[in-house]
Scaffold this motif. Structure first.
Motif, mmCIF file in Angstrom:
data_model
loop_
_atom_site.group_PDB
_atom_site.id
_atom_site.type_symbol
_atom_site.label_atom_id
_atom_site.label_comp_id
_atom_site.label_asym_id
_atom_site.label_seq_id
_atom_site.Cartn_x
_atom_site.Cartn_y
_atom_site.Cartn_z
ATOM 1 N N SER A 104 -9.905 -5.399 1.307
ATOM 2 C CA SER A 104 -8.783 -5.154 2.208
ATOM 3 C C SER A 104 -8.501 -6.343 3.110
ATOM 4 O O SER A 104 -7.355 -6.636 3.430
ATOM 5 C CB SER A 104 -9.075 -3.921 3.066
ATOM 6 O OG SER A 104 -8.097 -3.759 4.067
ATOM 7 N N GLU A 115 -1.713 -0.011 5.916
ATOM 8 C CA GLU A 115 -1.596 -1.159 5.031
ATOM 9 C C GLU A 115 -2.959 -1.667 4.580
ATOM 10 O O GLU A 115 -3.103 -2.183 3.465
ATOM 11 C CB GLU A 115 -0.818 -2.280 5.728
ATOM 12 C CG GLU A 115 0.659 -1.977 5.962
ATOM 13 C CD GLU A 115 0.908 -1.122 7.185
ATOM 14 O OE1 GLU A 115 -0.064 -0.771 7.909
ATOM 15 O OE2 GLU A 115 2.083 -0.789 7.437
ATOM 16 N N ASP A 116 -3.972 -1.546 5.458
ATOM 17 C CA ASP A 116 -5.330 -1.955 5.085
ATOM 18 C C ASP A 116 -5.835 -1.116 3.911
ATOM 19 O O ASP A 116 -6.481 -1.626 2.986
ATOM 20 C CB ASP A 116 -6.294 -1.775 6.260
ATOM 21 C CG ASP A 116 -5.935 -2.620 7.474
ATOM 22 O OD1 ASP A 116 -5.244 -3.641 7.299
ATOM 23 O OD2 ASP A 116 -6.366 -2.257 8.583
ATOM 24 N N LEU A 118 -4.027 0.610 1.624
ATOM 25 C CA LEU A 118 -3.287 0.332 0.393
ATOM 26 C C LEU A 118 -3.698 -1.001 -0.211
ATOM 27 O O LEU A 118 -3.822 -1.132 -1.444
ATOM 28 C CB LEU A 118 -1.783 0.344 0.673
ATOM 29 C CG LEU A 118 -1.222 1.653 1.252
ATOM 30 C CD1 LEU A 118 0.294 1.572 1.358
ATOM 31 C CD2 LEU A 118 -1.655 2.854 0.441
ATOM 32 N N ARG A 119 -3.944 -1.987 0.641
ATOM 33 C CA ARG A 119 -4.357 -3.302 0.150
ATOM 34 C C ARG A 119 -5.707 -3.207 -0.558
ATOM 35 O O ARG A 119 -5.917 -3.812 -1.620
ATOM 36 C CB ARG A 119 -4.419 -4.279 1.330
ATOM 37 C CG ARG A 119 -4.419 -5.744 0.934
ATOM 38 C CD ARG A 119 -4.081 -6.637 2.112
ATOM 39 N NE ARG A 119 -4.893 -6.355 3.281
ATOM 40 C CZ ARG A 119 -4.407 -5.872 4.428
ATOM 41 N NH1 ARG A 119 -3.120 -5.620 4.556
ATOM 42 N NH2 ARG A 119 -5.205 -5.653 5.465
ATOM 43 N N ALA A 120 -6.631 -2.429 -0.004
ATOM 44 C CA ALA A 120 -7.952 -2.261 -0.626
ATOM 45 C C ALA A 120 -7.835 -1.546 -1.971
ATOM 46 O O ALA A 120 -8.443 -1.964 -2.964
ATOM 47 C CB ALA A 120 -8.885 -1.488 0.306
ATOM 48 N N GLU A 122 -5.294 -1.372 -3.994
ATOM 49 C CA GLU A 122 -4.651 -2.254 -4.974
ATOM 50 C C GLU A 122 -5.607 -3.333 -5.463
ATOM 51 O O GLU A 122 -5.671 -3.637 -6.662
ATOM 52 C CB GLU A 122 -3.391 -2.869 -4.369
ATOM 53 C CG GLU A 122 -2.278 -1.841 -4.167
ATOM 54 C CD GLU A 122 -1.162 -2.322 -3.260
ATOM 55 O OE1 GLU A 122 -1.217 -3.505 -2.821
ATOM 56 O OE2 GLU A 122 -0.241 -1.529 -2.965
ATOM 57 N N ALA A 123 -6.378 -3.905 -4.552
ATOM 58 C CA ALA A 123 -7.341 -4.946 -4.931
ATOM 59 C C ALA A 123 -8.440 -4.393 -5.846
ATOM 60 O O ALA A 123 -8.960 -5.111 -6.703
ATOM 61 C CB ALA A 123 -7.957 -5.567 -3.686
#
Length: 230
Positions: A104, A115-116, A118-120, A122-123
């Motif tokens: 994240s 957003e943190d 969702l970023r994690a 997706e990664a």
């Protein structure tokens, strides 16, 4: 509808409280635990109509090094990291909380903003579906959405507020919803194990554990994790 940042008045109060706790920690010595008494009387999940069988996890001690690196003065908690770790385990992905945090790369010492999360996800290659915030929270509609995802085998990461400790303002806390029965939802709390929280409690903002309404969007936060992206 897309969500904006997740900072709300309630979360700001939570941060203020944690800063005060941090100052107390400085006086007591670095990272020295403060004594609090649990204020929750919630049953274990027990027999469920749907149970995804995801084991609850506690916060990893890896967080201490991140706190030190990012200059944290208090234990902010890794409820976001832990909830994502548990969701990933549902799909056979063995990932540590530190790996989740690094995936994240949040600006804070913990995963705090939507957003943190969702970023994690997706990664890590995990697909997800967000609750379609309408700006007018309808508990029964949100509940039906959660139950539908659980029926299909998908855990739901949710934003809650909890009054876990006596004489304390409620604070923001991420949990993973992993099952249900007629009485309530099975919640992987990442603090006090898997607890069955009645629907009436989750719907009541004066209760000890309830779904938080984001002040920016005026609705609940729910993210169903639906497995590896194909």
């Amino acid at each position: 509808m897309s969500r904006t940042g997740m900072k709300t008045g309630a979360r700001t109060w939570a941060r203020v409280l944690l800063v005060v706790m941090g100052l107390a920690l400085i006086c007591l010595g670095p990272w020295k635990a403060m004594a609090f008494e649990h204020n929750l009387d919630l049953p274990l999940c027990g027999e469920l109509d749907v149970d995804l069988g995801i084991a609850d996890q506690a916060w990893s001690n890896d967080r201490w090094q991140i706190y030190e690196d990012k200059g944290a003065l208090y234990d902010v908690g890794w409820c976001g990291e832990t909830s994502i770790q548990m969701a990933a385990a549902r799909f056979g992905l063995d990932v540590s909380q530190l790996e989740v945090h690094n995936a994240s790369a949040p600006p804070t010492p913990d995963i705090f903003y939507r957003e943190d999360i969702l970023r994690a996800l997706e990664a890590l290659g995990l697909g997800y579906e967000e609750w379609d915030a309408s700006g007018s929270p309808e508990f029964e509609a949100f509940k039906a959405w959660v139950l539908d995802h659980l029926k299909n085998g998908f855990p739901v990461l949710a934003g809650t507020m909890t009054r876990e400790y006596a004489d304390e303002k409620p604070y923001y806390h991420y949990v993973l919803l992993t099952g249900y029965n007629a009485e309530g939802l099975c919640v992987n709390t990442n603090m006090i194990g898997r607890r069955l929280i009645p629907y009436s409690v989750l719907a009541d903002s004066s209760s000890i554990y309830f779904f938080e309404v984001d002040e920016d969007e005026g609705d609940y936060l729910g993210i169903a994790v639906n497995g590896p992206v194909q």
